[in-house]
Design an enzyme around this catalytic site. Structure first.
Site, PDB file in Angstrom:
ATOM      1  N   CYS A 142       9.683 -11.511  -2.638  1.00 39.08           N
ATOM      2  CA  CYS A 142       9.227 -10.023  -2.818  1.00 39.08           C
ATOM      3  C   CYS A 142       9.199  -9.686  -4.356  1.00 39.08           C
ATOM      4  O   CYS A 142       8.627 -10.215  -5.193  1.00 39.08           O
ATOM      5  CB  CYS A 142       9.876  -8.888  -2.194  1.00 39.08           C
ATOM      6  SG  CYS A 142       8.814  -7.268  -2.054  1.00 39.08           S
ATOM      7  N   LYS A 163       3.030   2.812  -0.789  1.00 41.88           N
ATOM      8  CA  LYS A 163       3.928   1.581  -0.687  1.00 41.88           C
ATOM      9  C   LYS A 163       3.250   0.666   0.427  1.00 41.88           C
ATOM     10  O   LYS A 163       2.656   1.366   1.439  1.00 41.88           O
ATOM     11  CB  LYS A 163       5.222   2.013  -0.319  1.00 41.88           C
ATOM     12  CG  LYS A 163       6.087   1.055  -0.043  1.00 41.88           C
ATOM     13  CD  LYS A 163       7.623   1.637   0.198  1.00 41.88           C
ATOM     14  CE  LYS A 163       8.512   0.527   0.371  1.00 41.88           C
ATOM     15  NZ  LYS A 163      10.068   1.057   0.690  1.00 41.88           N
ATOM     16  N   SER A 192       7.468  -4.859   1.881  1.00 42.03           N
ATOM     17  CA  SER A 192       7.665  -3.597   1.566  1.00 42.03           C
ATOM     18  C   SER A 192       7.839  -3.602  -0.058  1.00 42.03           C
ATOM     19  O   SER A 192       8.887  -4.035  -0.466  1.00 42.03           O
ATOM     20  CB  SER A 192       9.331  -3.302   2.180  1.00 42.03           C
ATOM     21  OG  SER A 192       9.710  -1.932   2.038  1.00 42.03           O
ATOM     22  N   HIS A 235       8.911 -10.255   3.038  1.00 40.20           N
ATOM     23  CA  HIS A 235      10.473 -10.155   3.399  1.00 40.20           C
ATOM     24  C   HIS A 235      10.484 -10.877   4.811  1.00 40.20           C
ATOM     25  O   HIS A 235      10.879 -10.282   5.721  1.00 40.20           O
ATOM     26  CB  HIS A 235      10.932  -8.768   3.458  1.00 40.20           C
ATOM     27  CG  HIS A 235      11.229  -8.272   2.254  1.00 40.20           C
ATOM     28  ND1 HIS A 235      12.172  -8.537   1.461  1.00 40.20           N
ATOM     29  CD2 HIS A 235      10.587  -7.028   1.526  1.00 40.20           C
ATOM     30  CE1 HIS A 235      12.426  -7.981   0.402  1.00 40.20           C
ATOM     31  NE2 HIS A 235      11.373  -7.207   0.376  1.00 40.20           N
ATOM     32  N   GLU A 237      12.801 -12.481   5.770  1.00 41.15           N
ATOM     33  CA  GLU A 237      14.403 -12.493   6.041  1.00 41.15           C
ATOM     34  C   GLU A 237      14.806 -11.130   6.907  1.00 41.15           C
ATOM     35  O   GLU A 237      15.732 -11.026   7.476  1.00 41.15           O
ATOM     36  CB  GLU A 237      15.200 -12.729   4.796  1.00 41.15           C
ATOM     37  CG  GLU A 237      15.589 -11.380   4.172  1.00 41.15           C
ATOM     38  CD  GLU A 237      14.235 -11.076   2.858  1.00 41.15           C
ATOM     39  OE1 GLU A 237      14.322 -10.161   2.263  1.00 41.15           O
ATOM     40  OE2 GLU A 237      13.272 -11.790   3.046  1.00 41.15           O
ATOM     41  N   ARG A 249      15.280   6.475   5.020  1.00 42.88           N
ATOM     42  CA  ARG A 249      15.783   6.667   3.609  1.00 42.88           C
ATOM     43  C   ARG A 249      14.746   7.263   2.898  1.00 42.88           C
ATOM     44  O   ARG A 249      15.034   8.338   2.257  1.00 42.88           O
ATOM     45  CB  ARG A 249      16.140   5.396   3.305  1.00 42.88           C
ATOM     46  CG  ARG A 249      16.714   5.489   1.606  1.00 42.88           C
ATOM     47  CD  ARG A 249      16.723   4.247   0.959  1.00 42.88           C
ATOM     48  NE  ARG A 249      15.350   3.641   0.915  1.00 42.88           N
ATOM     49  CZ  ARG A 249      15.167   2.306   0.586  1.00 42.88           C
ATOM     50  NH1 ARG A 249      16.023   1.433   0.329  1.00 42.88           N
ATOM     51  NH2 ARG A 249      13.872   2.032   0.480  1.00 42.88           N
TER      52      ARG A 249
END
Length: 314
Positions: A142, A163, A192, A235, A237, A249
């Site tokens: 990323c 985003k 992300s 990502h 992972e 968040r």
């Protein structure tokens, strides 16, 4: 892992044409085996969560992997205790003279900040430069992928108005490639980030090869010509609830985030999460560790000039 077969077995050519990894008895008899040494530079806020995600993927391979955790020496973690950092993490000065089979540099929540404005940018550049002579293969994830493409190749990224968040469909650009062995023609991966690098810009660079891409998320898997650097702009992972936690968040911080695409059932955050990427993430890391670390790295890590070049048919 490879299938060991007699040197002149007729099936060898057929299996190789199908992208199956086979190894002759002669080569297998001369292959030395030892644990792989992998260094992880963890830039994510929640260190323990990211450690767990990456170790889960590394532990899903048949290879024994010895892991060292690296931190930015002058940065205090806001979300992880100092005791944890001091007990389990090392500073760069402690590993500077060592060589490693693999290095993983994680993403970081820095997508809207210019690289030169990042407080530890000089240290990141130092570690990237060091890795080019002390590590057999580096996996950038990323933000780290964009940072390394910028530092090593001068590629520019573009900030996004919204985003890029969600689980997007990707396609392979090659049918036969060691890194893509076992991949479906199309597969899903999470993204992300607040920035993107143009696909055309990457493809125009002679030293880089795009192996997988997405209509929505752009270039996803990029490999350097010398096989030393692997850039993954998403990502793989991430665990099942990570995008949800980021969405909550950002909502609590008043950022008015968009719902992650193709993540909740019917794109409704009140519905269940559909995890579509775990098998891909596991296979990607396994292929990297096997074909671009284990198969290339020297048995004697003190001699990094002994790396074996990987040849594949395009």
């Amino acid at each position: 892992m490879p299938v060991r077969i007699p040197d002149d077995l007729p099936a060898a050519g057929i299996l190789e044409s199908e992208n199956i990894f086979v190894m002759s008895e002669t080569r297998a008899a001369n292959q030395d085996i030892r644990p792989m040494r992998v260094l992880i530079l963890n830039l994510m806020p929640n260190k323990i969560e990211t450690e767990t995600q990456l170790l889960r993927l590394l532990g899903n391979t048949p290879l024994q992997v010895n892991v060292d955790l690296l931190r930015i020496h002058d940065k205090t973690s806001k979300h992880t205790s100092m005791d944890h950092m001091n007990n389990f993490y090392c500073d760069f000065e402690q590993v500077r003279q060592r060589n490693y089979d693999g290095l993983i540099i994680t993403g970081a929540p820095l997508g809207q900040i210019e690289f030169e404005q990042v407080s530890y940018w000089d240290h990141i550049r130092e570690i990237i430069d060091w890795s080019q002579t002390h590590v057999t293969s580096v996996l950038f994830l990323c933000w780290a992928a964009h940072a390394a493409l910028y530092h090593l190749y001068g590629l520019q990224r573009q900030l996004l108005t919204t985003k890029c968040s969600g689980v997007f469909n990707h396609s392979r650009t090659q049918a036969l490639h060691p890194l893509l062995r076992g991949f479906d023609d199309e597969f899903y991966a999470p993204h992300s980030r607040f920035a993107q690098m143009e696909l055309a810009q990457i493809k125009q660079h002679d030293e880089l090869e795009v192996l997988a891409q997405s209509n929505e998320a752009g270039a996803y898997i990029i490999l350097s010509q010398d096989n030393r650097n692997l850039f993954v702009t998403g990502h793989p992972e991430y665990q099942k609830g990570t995008l949800r936690d980021e969405f909550i968040r950002d909502s609590q911080e008043g950022l008015n985030p968009s719902v992650p695409c193709n993540y909740f059932r019917d794109d409704d955050p009140e519905q269940d999460i559909i995890a579509r990427w775990h098998s891909h993430g596991s296979l990607l890391v396994s292929n990297w560790l096997n074909y671009y670390v284990y198969q290339l790295t020297p048995y004697d890590l003190s001699d990094m000039s002994a790396t074996t070049p990987w040849e594949h048919k395009k």
